[in-house]
Design an enzyme around this catalytic site. Sequence first.
Site, PDB file in Angstrom:
ATOM      1  N   LYS A  38     -49.257  -5.183 -21.364  1.00 42.21           N
ATOM      2  CA  LYS A  38     -49.329  -3.878 -22.016  1.00 42.21           C
ATOM      3  C   LYS A  38     -48.050  -3.677 -23.509  1.00 42.21           C
ATOM      4  O   LYS A  38     -48.167  -4.256 -24.638  1.00 42.21           O
ATOM      5  CB  LYS A  38     -49.128  -2.184 -20.983  1.00 42.21           C
ATOM      6  N   GLU A  49     -48.088  -6.780 -25.649  1.00 40.93           N
ATOM      7  CA  GLU A  49     -48.817  -6.614 -26.238  1.00 40.93           C
ATOM      8  C   GLU A  49     -49.337  -6.117 -27.747  1.00 40.93           C
ATOM      9  O   GLU A  49     -49.864  -5.799 -28.940  1.00 40.93           O
ATOM     10  CB  GLU A  49     -50.740  -7.382 -26.267  1.00 40.93           C
ATOM     11  N   LYS A  61     -59.962  -7.382 -29.215  1.00 37.02           N
ATOM     12  CA  LYS A  61     -60.462  -6.249 -28.180  1.00 37.02           C
ATOM     13  C   LYS A  61     -61.345  -7.564 -27.359  1.00 37.02           C
ATOM     14  O   LYS A  61     -60.991  -7.001 -26.113  1.00 37.02           O
ATOM     15  CB  LYS A  61     -61.744  -5.144 -28.851  1.00 37.02           C
TER      16      LYS A  61
END
Length: 704
Positions: free
Chosen positions: A581, A584, A699
């Site tokens: 997390k 990125e 995504k």
Amino acid sequence: MCGIFGYINYLVEKDRKFIVDTLLNGLSRLEYRGYDSAGMAVDGNKKNEVFAFKEVGKVAKLKELIEQSATDMTKTFESHAGISHTRWATHGTPPPSELPPSPNSTDSILIHSSDPLWEFSVVHNGIITNYKELKALLETKGFRFETETDTECIAKLAKYLYDQHPDIEFTVLAKAVIKELEGAFGLLMKSVHYPHEVIAARKGSPLVIGVKTSKKMKVDFVDVEYSEDGVLSAEQASQNVAAKKSATSLLAPPDKSLLHRSQSRAFLSDDGIPQPAEFFLSSDPSAIVEHTKKVLYLEDDDIAHIHEGQLNIHRLTKDDGTSNVRAIQTIELELQEIMKGKFDHFMQKEIFEQPESVVNTMRGRLDVANKRVTLGGLRQYISTIRRCRRIIFIACGTSYHSCMAVRGIFEELTEIPIAVELASDFLDRQAPVFRDDTCVFVSQSGETADSLMALRYCLERGALTVGVVNVVGSSISLLTHCGVHINAGPEIGVASTKAYTSQFVAMVMFALSLSEDRASKQKRREEIMEGLGQISEQFKQILKLNDPIKDLCAKFFKNQKSLLLLGRGAQFPTALEGALKIKEISYLHCEAVMSGELKHGVLALVDENLPIIMILTRDSLFTKSLNAYQQVIARGGRPIVICNHDDPEFSSALTEKIDVPKTVDCLQGLLNVIPLQLISYWLAVGEGLNVDFPRNLAKSVTVE
Ligand code: AGP
């Protein structure tokens, strides 16, 4: 992952502005999927004229380009078919935005009369892996290519076939074209030769069709029409046309019998007259839900033909055992689920949705009072899985971390050997897989190329496959033998948050189901079910730390170059997920370290300057984790500690800590990850970065 969106109105008059705005709005709903250019094709002012617009960058830039083109937006169309897409430049560079408009270029604004380049317009997701061969073939037929894109091959192949036999039916032409394409794709095709018609084809990349009719549809399904002649090659298709010159199609004369009528029964009036209708085609239902909740999910190898207010579905193959109807479903998705609401970013919204999303994952499945777990999607297979030789979890990124997080509880409750594999590495090794293996594919999008290829690899070897997926109708959810939808709701932010916690919970329920028959595990199972029943409230408590965590980030992590994140046992996957997390979305390098490894080298990094976060909630390994903590302190390290409320070990005012509630040890990772999600979010916001669309990422990674 690109996005495609189409809008067809039949006997529903709309002006060009409405049509263009509908396409642009559809693309904007798909922006979260990541892309670097966008485009659309709509009808021109005259017969055989196409207006095609393309622009590098965001959809807003395409909108600007169209506005500047001074195109007449007042022209109305009683019937019209428009297609559009956002795309990553997987082949060829994005069309430059400054090239002067010209009839033959593929740049920004293209206004065509009968230019052969635009007799067929195509938008597509995915990759045509044999496009070079197709391009070479077409060049021998005299075609000249404007771009390096694989999309152009599709349009030119269609034109080549059409030129051979101008009386060919659109569906027959489309089948012959699609038959030649290899790879995974979803595509929309329109043509000046078939006004107001669109072909939509799905092969490995999702496609959903929204239907909006003025009157209630007669039936809520569409029959599938199989090819009597089976699979036709482009040449065979041409030869067939030559042989049946007088025929109106490549196949046997179209069967206007019951099937066609039944296919269109949903859309025709009692006396068989086509009715006004609008169709919305998209890679993702979230772009359709604001127009209609009536949707039909295409399956792989489906070819949908929308014409005269009707929707027909064809397949390239003969009756291949797949379902011969496609249901028109009512999706429960609400528009606000795909909007940010009061939040600044989708990621923030999705972090704060977790008290609800985790309840939705358990809804109708976990009955704490009666100590029962029911997973309908696994019911038929659960006894087979109990007898399997091995359970292999296969995933990527965050989904891989959620598998790592539940490995221990699966081993404890089922006593079946468990392996957790990164899909890409699993395939690189061509790892052995057997018929008595159960392979579990965990994926938020259900479209990740590596995971999908690994799924096909395992299917070929006869393994039982299970999907743990968020997106309904996605490739992995359709291809696996059985599975569990995590019901987390649409996850728009590229950084996966609520999907992680919902995957985690769904898999814990999976382990609970598998061990239902083991008397020795009942007490432990009940303890875990109790714990699951409290998770939502505990999430709410932790989310109250939002502001203190925002301050902590500003105080300790500003202008840092690296960050160590230490965890042990079931908290090492938590550290892995937290590190991903942080990397990125804040682009700060962060390394997750299994704290038992500290003394084997990493300890050399520790000094009073290195930012460190240590996960030190109480579990069976706490003493060992504490040992690592003391090693860090002894070297001048000043770690931030994630620990349980009021833990006496960390009562010193000098210790910077984040208190979290205590839960069952195998569920503690669900709670501990929330502060790390918030840290990653506030680090990124603090750096002024684009939280929802981090650079270089999409995504869903639908290409290898
Ligand atoms: C997670 O924050 C990342 N966006 C990424 O690692 C993601 O989890 C990975 O690409 C797998 O995606 P999937 O769950 O849709 O298969």
